[in-house]
Design an enzyme around this catalytic site. Structure first.
Site, PDB file in Angstrom:
ATOM      1  CG  HIS A 106      -2.003   0.986   1.177  1.00 33.46           C
ATOM      2  ND1 HIS A 106      -1.782   2.317   1.409  1.00 33.46           N
ATOM      3  CD2 HIS A 106      -3.312   0.857   0.877  1.00 33.46           C
ATOM      4  CE1 HIS A 106      -2.932   2.973   1.260  1.00 33.46           C
ATOM      5  NE2 HIS A 106      -3.874   2.113   0.937  1.00 33.46           N
ATOM      6  CD  GLU A 164      -5.251   1.499  -2.855  1.00 29.12           C
ATOM      7  OE1 GLU A 164      -6.441   1.369  -2.613  1.00 29.12           O
ATOM      8  OE2 GLU A 164      -4.386   1.703  -1.999  1.00 29.12           O
TER       9      GLU A 164
HETATM   10  P1  PGA Z   1      -9.786   5.857   0.749  1.00 29.48           P
HETATM   11  O1  PGA Z   1      -8.588   4.801   0.936  1.00 29.48           O
HETATM   12  O2  PGA Z   1     -10.989   5.078   0.316  1.00 29.48           O
HETATM   13  O3  PGA Z   1      -9.965   6.444   2.132  1.00 29.48           O
HETATM   14  O4  PGA Z   1      -9.340   6.830  -0.253  1.00 29.48           O
HETATM   15  C1  PGA Z   1      -8.328   3.853  -0.032  1.00 29.48           C
HETATM   16  C2  PGA Z   1      -7.081   3.096   0.339  1.00 29.48           C
HETATM   17  O5  PGA Z   1      -6.072   3.691   0.627  1.00 29.48           O
HETATM   18  O6  PGA Z   1      -7.065   1.873   0.423  1.00 29.48           O
END
Ligand code: PGA
Length: 222
Positions: free
Chosen positions: A99, A147
């Protein structure tokens, strides 16, 4: 037909008391089981809540499976503070790896590759988070989550077209399941899951509130 994956990432949120409340509340949502049909809902609480979450899923007979938010790059052994894949395997089927919040803490592509390898060795399915087309995906990984950093926790999601373009690239490289994450909410979820190369979403903020998480599940469609 694709199986839509909804991966809720609680990050470093919730105590055990709050976890009990979350499950109690989501168990009351009407027609949740029918909303989950043909979808895969994976909840990723912090590690200290996995055992409790697993018990509560059983207790309320919820159609969810668990994922971890990270895995040690080492096997079981003298590694203070680490949680090995074998230990997670008692509770989870999936594990998030790489992540951007962890990469910011110093996790490199090499560490991501080591962790993916460890996860696969013990039969966990790694969900490798990527920032774009140039993020390397370790061998054998079947799920990636795109992401973009600007979209995480900002309320400023990427456009479905951009996400589709990036994930189409990974589909073309043979990745079976391609997920979008970053400010996913009940209003925008279908705009992502209806894209041909997008197999699901990874909500963070909106997984914390049981009614919003249930709404994301309900609204997600191909
Ligand atoms: P968010 O986070 O939905 O708060 O933008 C997504 C993530 O980082 O997994």
């Amino acid at each position: 037909m694709k199986t839509i994956h909804i991966i809720g990432n609680w990050k470093s949120h919730k105590t055990s008391l709050e976890t009990r409340q979350w499950f109690e509340d989501i168990a009351k949502v009407r027609d949740l089981s029918s909303a989950v049909q043909d979808k895969k809902v994976i909840l990723c609480p912090p590690s200290h809540l996995l055992s409790l979450s697993s018990a509560l899923i059983q207790e309320y007979q919820l159609p969810f499976v668990l994922g971890a938010q990270d895995v040690s790059p080492y096997d079981i052994g003298a590694h203070t503070g680490e949680i090995a894949g074998k230990q997670l395997k008692e509770f989870v089927q999936y594990v998030l790896i790489g992540h951007s919040e962890r990469r910011r803490m110093g996790e490199t592509d090499d560490i991501v590759a080591q962790k993916s390898q460890r996860a696969r060795e013990v039969g966990l399915i790694p969900v490798v988070c990527i920032q774009g087309k140039d993020t390397p995906v370790p061998d054998g990984v079947t799920i990636v989550a795109y992401e973009p950093v600007f979209a995480i926790g900002t309320g400023n999601a990427d456009t479905p077209e951009d996400a589709e373009e990036v994930l189409k690239f990974f589909k073309g490289k043979g990745i079976a399941t391609c997920i979008y994450g970053g400010s996913v909410n009940p209003e925008n979820v279908a705009s992502f899951t209806s894209q041909p190369s997008i197999d699901g979403v990874l909500p963070g903020t909106d997984s914390l509130d049981p009614s919003k998480f249930a709404a994301v599940i309900t609204q997600a469609h191909a």
